[in-house]
Scaffold this motif. Sequence first.
Motif, PDB file in Angstrom:
ATOM      1  N   VAL A   4       6.039  -5.546  11.284  1.00 43.86           N
ATOM      2  CA  VAL A   4       6.030  -4.350  12.128  1.00 43.86           C
ATOM      3  C   VAL A   4       5.613  -4.597  13.578  1.00 43.86           C
ATOM      4  CG1 VAL A   4       5.650  -2.823  10.173  1.00 43.86           C
ATOM      5  CG2 VAL A   4       3.676  -3.649  11.465  1.00 43.86           C
ATOM      6  N   TYR A   5       5.079  -5.781  13.874  1.00 48.13           N
ATOM      7  CA  TYR A   5       4.617  -6.028  15.241  1.00 48.13           C
ATOM      8  C   TYR A   5       5.523  -6.976  15.976  1.00 48.13           C
ATOM      9  CZ  TYR A   5       0.262  -3.704  14.037  1.00 48.13           C
ATOM     10  OH  TYR A   5      -0.678  -2.793  13.658  1.00 48.13           O
ATOM     11  N   ILE A 112      -0.792   2.375   0.615  1.00 47.45           N
ATOM     12  CA  ILE A 112      -1.065   2.693   2.013  1.00 47.45           C
ATOM     13  C   ILE A 112      -0.942   4.206   2.159  1.00 47.45           C
ATOM     14  CG2 ILE A 112      -0.292   0.473   2.928  1.00 47.45           C
ATOM     15  CD1 ILE A 112       2.337   1.891   3.773  1.00 47.45           C
ATOM     16  N   THR A 113      -1.515   4.734   3.254  1.00 48.88           N
ATOM     17  CA  THR A 113      -1.452   6.165   3.520  1.00 48.88           C
ATOM     18  C   THR A 113      -1.054   6.369   4.974  1.00 48.88           C
ATOM     19  OG1 THR A 113      -3.244   6.540   1.945  1.00 48.88           O
ATOM     20  CG2 THR A 113      -2.762   8.329   3.486  1.00 48.88           C
ATOM     21  N   ILE A 125       8.202   3.358   7.369  1.00 44.64           N
ATOM     22  CA  ILE A 125       6.963   2.650   7.031  1.00 44.64           C
ATOM     23  C   ILE A 125       6.957   2.317   5.536  1.00 44.64           C
ATOM     24  CG2 ILE A 125       4.440   2.821   6.906  1.00 44.64           C
ATOM     25  CD1 ILE A 125       5.398   2.745   9.781  1.00 44.64           C
ATOM     26  N   MET A 126       7.290   3.300   4.708  1.00 44.12           N
ATOM     27  CA  MET A 126       7.277   3.088   3.265  1.00 44.12           C
ATOM     28  C   MET A 126       8.324   2.053   2.847  1.00 44.12           C
ATOM     29  SD  MET A 126       4.660   4.763   2.654  1.00 44.12           S
ATOM     30  CE  MET A 126       4.556   4.433   0.901  1.00 44.12           C
ATOM     31  N   GLN A 127       9.462   2.052   3.523  1.00 41.72           N
ATOM     32  CA  GLN A 127      10.507   1.061   3.240  1.00 41.72           C
ATOM     33  C   GLN A 127       9.993  -0.348   3.568  1.00 41.72           C
ATOM     34  OE1 GLN A 127      13.877   1.385   5.870  1.00 41.72           O
ATOM     35  NE2 GLN A 127      15.199   0.212   4.502  1.00 41.72           N
ATOM     36  N   ILE A 128       9.353  -0.495   4.709  1.00 34.18           N
ATOM     37  CA  ILE A 128       8.793  -1.789   5.104  1.00 34.18           C
ATOM     38  C   ILE A 128       7.727  -2.227   4.109  1.00 34.18           C
ATOM     39  CG2 ILE A 128       7.393  -2.964   6.862  1.00 34.18           C
ATOM     40  CD1 ILE A 128       8.852  -1.145   8.946  1.00 34.18           C
ATOM     41  N   ALA A 132       7.558  -5.568   1.882  1.00 30.47           N
ATOM     42  CA  ALA A 132       6.439  -6.503   2.031  1.00 30.47           C
ATOM     43  C   ALA A 132       5.750  -6.784   0.699  1.00 30.47           C
ATOM     44  CB  ALA A 132       5.430  -5.952   3.042  1.00 30.47           C
ATOM     45  N   LYS A 133       5.699  -5.794  -0.181  1.00 25.27           N
ATOM     46  CA  LYS A 133       5.045  -6.001  -1.479  1.00 25.27           C
ATOM     47  C   LYS A 133       5.751  -7.069  -2.296  1.00 25.27           C
ATOM     48  CE  LYS A 133       4.711  -1.822  -3.282  1.00 25.27           C
ATOM     49  NZ  LYS A 133       4.255  -0.670  -4.104  1.00 25.27           N
ATOM     50  N   ASN A 134       7.028  -7.278  -2.036  1.00 24.74           N
ATOM     51  CA  ASN A 134       7.797  -8.261  -2.784  1.00 24.74           C
ATOM     52  C   ASN A 134       7.823  -9.638  -2.125  1.00 24.74           C
ATOM     53  OD1 ASN A 134       8.536  -6.373  -4.792  1.00 24.74           O
ATOM     54  ND2 ASN A 134      10.058  -5.533  -3.383  1.00 24.74           N
ATOM     55  N   MET A 135       7.066  -9.790  -1.024  1.00 21.92           N
ATOM     56  CA  MET A 135       7.025 -11.070  -0.316  1.00 21.92           C
ATOM     57  C   MET A 135       5.644 -11.690  -0.499  1.00 21.92           C
ATOM     58  SD  MET A 135       8.909  -9.839   3.159  1.00 21.92           S
ATOM     59  CE  MET A 135       9.454 -11.410   3.752  1.00 21.92           C
ATOM     60  N   GLU A 136       5.561 -12.987  -0.299  1.00 19.12           N
ATOM     61  CA  GLU A 136       4.269 -13.686  -0.372  1.00 19.12           C
ATOM     62  C   GLU A 136       3.824 -14.036   1.035  1.00 19.12           C
ATOM     63  OE1 GLU A 136       3.757 -16.840  -3.122  1.00 19.12           O
ATOM     64  OE2 GLU A 136       5.185 -15.965  -4.531  1.00 19.12           O
TER      65      GLU A 136
END
Length: 140
Positions: A4-5, A112-113, A125-128, A132-136
């Motif tokens: 995101v940055y 996240i909230t 945001i939720m898509q990202i 990200a949850k599926n990446m290491e």
Amino acid sequence: MDMVYPGGISCIVKKGDWLKKLGVGPAYEFVGTTDSIMIRVPDHSVTAHLTDMTGPLAITSANPSGESDSTHHDHVISRLSNKLDAVLCDGNSNELVGSTVVICTKIDEGSITILREGCVPAAKIMQIFETAKNMEYSVL
């Protein structure tokens, strides 16, 4: 954060030794809250150049709490000049609304909230986050 940055997202994360490694020293107690800190890396060339020269900056929002976002340095000067030593003037912001603020203090638990929806839609945001949850990633 890598996903995101730079951009219009502010992430509230837990404070920890990682922050001390950045060199905040005795300021650690005064940065953020007792338990967390908000991190933002704006997509703005002047700010990027400044932080390249100085390293990370601990700053506050450019508008009083509860007031509309400051999108031009004139807004900052008119609202806060009596509390500031200097203002970096660079014209209009490339964002018309403030950043989207995401609470990431429970990210290790898989959640996240969205605290405030801003220039990046909550759905994005939720898509990202799901991607990200599926990446290491490695942690500092």
